[in-house]
Design a protein around this motif. Structure first.
Motif, PDB file in Angstrom:
ATOM      1  N   LEU A 168       0.873  -1.176  -0.055  1.00  8.17           N
ATOM      2  CA  LEU A 168       0.015   0.075  -0.089  1.00  8.17           C
ATOM      3  C   LEU A 168       0.848   1.357   0.052  1.00  8.17           C
ATOM      4  O   LEU A 168       0.335   2.490   0.212  1.00  8.17           O
ATOM      5  N   THR A 169       2.085   1.034  -0.175  1.00  8.30           N
ATOM      6  CA  THR A 169       3.120   2.301   0.264  1.00  8.30           C
ATOM      7  C   THR A 169       2.522   3.427  -0.864  1.00  8.30           C
ATOM      8  O   THR A 169       2.400   4.620  -0.797  1.00  8.30           O
ATOM      9  N   MET A 170       2.734   3.018  -2.315  1.00  7.33           N
ATOM     10  CA  MET A 170       2.380   3.631  -3.392  1.00  7.33           C
ATOM     11  C   MET A 170       1.070   4.410  -3.437  1.00  7.33           C
ATOM     12  O   MET A 170       0.568   5.445  -3.828  1.00  7.33           O
ATOM     13  N   THR A 171       0.063   3.363  -2.970  1.00  4.05           N
ATOM     14  CA  THR A 171      -1.386   3.587  -2.856  1.00  4.05           C
ATOM     15  C   THR A 171      -1.777   4.802  -1.915  1.00  4.05           C
ATOM     16  O   THR A 171      -2.249   5.717  -2.385  1.00  4.05           O
ATOM     17  N   LEU A 172      -1.037   4.838  -0.611  1.00  2.00           N
ATOM     18  CA  LEU A 172      -1.115   5.648   0.195  1.00  2.00           C
ATOM     19  C   LEU A 172      -0.376   7.068  -0.197  1.00  2.00           C
ATOM     20  O   LEU A 172      -0.990   8.238   0.177  1.00  2.00           O
ATOM     21  N   THR A 173       0.532   6.972  -0.790  1.00  2.00           N
ATOM     22  CA  THR A 173       1.211   8.146  -1.326  1.00  2.00           C
ATOM     23  C   THR A 173       0.504   8.846  -2.410  1.00  2.00           C
ATOM     24  O   THR A 173       0.292  10.198  -2.083  1.00  2.00           O
ATOM     25  N   GLY A 174      -0.157   8.084  -3.058  1.00  2.00           N
ATOM     26  CA  GLY A 174      -1.069   8.945  -4.303  1.00  2.00           C
ATOM     27  C   GLY A 174      -2.186   9.655  -3.630  1.00  2.00           C
ATOM     28  O   GLY A 174      -2.823  10.624  -3.714  1.00  2.00           O
ATOM     29  N   LEU A 175      -2.702   8.649  -2.528  1.00  2.00           N
ATOM     30  CA  LEU A 175      -3.973   9.173  -1.850  1.00  2.00           C
ATOM     31  C   LEU A 175      -3.670  10.482  -0.905  1.00  2.00           C
ATOM     32  O   LEU A 175      -4.654  11.548  -1.287  1.00  2.00           O
ATOM     33  N   ALA A 176      -2.535  10.324  -0.290  1.00  2.00           N
ATOM     34  CA  ALA A 176      -2.095  11.918   0.370  1.00  2.00           C
ATOM     35  C   ALA A 176      -1.789  12.711  -0.606  1.00  2.00           C
ATOM     36  O   ALA A 176      -2.324  14.020  -0.349  1.00  2.00           O
ATOM     37  N   ALA A 177      -0.845  12.661  -1.478  1.00  2.00           N
ATOM     38  CA  ALA A 177      -0.314  13.531  -2.471  1.00  2.00           C
ATOM     39  C   ALA A 177      -1.442  14.280  -3.152  1.00  2.00           C
ATOM     40  O   ALA A 177      -1.622  15.436  -3.283  1.00  2.00           O
ATOM     41  N   ASP A 178      -2.433  13.588  -3.719  1.00  2.00           N
ATOM     42  CA  ASP A 178      -3.598  14.075  -4.596  1.00  2.00           C
ATOM     43  C   ASP A 178      -4.520  14.796  -3.583  1.00  2.00           C
ATOM     44  O   ASP A 178      -5.100  15.975  -3.969  1.00  2.00           O
ATOM     45  N   THR A 179      -4.925  14.303  -2.370  1.00  2.00           N
ATOM     46  CA  THR A 179      -5.859  14.934  -1.618  1.00  2.00           C
ATOM     47  C   THR A 179      -5.258  16.420  -1.231  1.00  2.00           C
ATOM     48  O   THR A 179      -6.129  17.413  -1.140  1.00  2.00           O
ATOM     49  N   LEU A 180      -4.043  16.383  -0.568  1.00  2.00           N
ATOM     50  CA  LEU A 180      -3.324  17.678  -0.023  1.00  2.00           C
ATOM     51  C   LEU A 180      -3.194  18.587  -1.245  1.00  2.00           C
ATOM     52  O   LEU A 180      -3.280  19.792  -0.599  1.00  2.00           O
TER      53      LEU A 180
END
Length: 236
Positions: A168-180
């Motif tokens: 889930l590392t890149m999944t969570l990275t994308g989730l946080a980066a796009d949201t913020l």
């Protein structure tokens, strides 16, 4: 009457250009497609399997190989409670499974699901019959990591973005980066669902292991994988 001039030979016809290479079969998969739904189910199984292997099999990961590399480093540094042999067993079996997938199940999920179900059932049978102590735990680690390697390589060949089912590392990275950043990514819901489904698998796996029911957790993993195999149909 003069003879007609010989006609010049027509140039040979050129073969049509080859079609462009096709992208991964899952590159445009929507969240509600059968393939995506199957991968969500397998993500939950990964959480369940890592709960079993980490909490019940000497702090080893069977699905998350990044964790095993870190655990080997901990063990080599002398940190208590970590097993070099267990982590290396998992890494070796995982790589073997991935290599087999490259020859047997590339681009086809159902055969990988069938093999994974059998391996989970075999691990559950060993745990029910003989327990998990001593050398048996390394056999269980090998069975589970072999299943995860075969599945992980198969899922990689399908190319569904943000649904690797094991990491889930890149999944969570994308989730946080796009949201913020305020970007509206069409895959935000998928990233969140992948995180939630892995947690949904980890919790019952941990509860069963902590209450001394590790074989039942393995049987649950086999049941969910078998249900995914039964419900999913490869596109024609």
């Amino acid at each position: 009457m003069s003879a007609a001039a010989p006609s010049s030979p027509s140039p040979p016809s050129q073969p049509p250009p080859p079609p462009p290479p096709a992208g991964p079969v899952g590159a445009t998969t929507e969240d509600g497609d059968p393939l995506a739904l199957a991968l969500f189910g397998l993500t939950a199984v990964s959480g369940l399997i890592d709960a079993v292997s980490y909490l019940g099999l000497d702090h080893v990961f069977a699905a998350n190989m990044t964790g095993n590399v870190v655990v080997v480093g901990f063990a080599l540094a002398g940190a208590p409670g970590f097993s070099v042999l267990g982590s290396l067993t998992s890494l070796g079996a995982f790589l073997l499974g991935a290599a087999l997938a490259g020859r047997l199940t590339t681009g086809r999920l159902r055969p990988a699901l069938a093999v994974e179900t059998v391996l989970h059932l075999a691990a559950a049978g060993v745990a029910f019959a003989w327990g998990t102590r001593g050398a048996l735990q390394y056999g269980l680690i090998a069975l589970l990591a072999l299943a995860m390697g075969l599945r992980n390589a198969t899922v990689r060949s399908l190319g569904v973005p943000d649904l690797t089912t094991t990491v889930l590392t890149m999944t969570l990275t994308g989730l946080a980066a796009d949201t913020l950043s305020g970007r509206r990514s069409p895959r935000q819901r998928r990233r969140l669902l992948a995180t939630l489904t892995m947690t949904a698998g980890t919790v019952p796996g941990a509860v069963l292991v902590l209450h001394q029911h590790l074989p039942w957790a393995l049987l649950l993993a086999a049941a969910v994988t078998a249900a995914t195999l039964f419900l999913y149909r490869e596109p024609s």
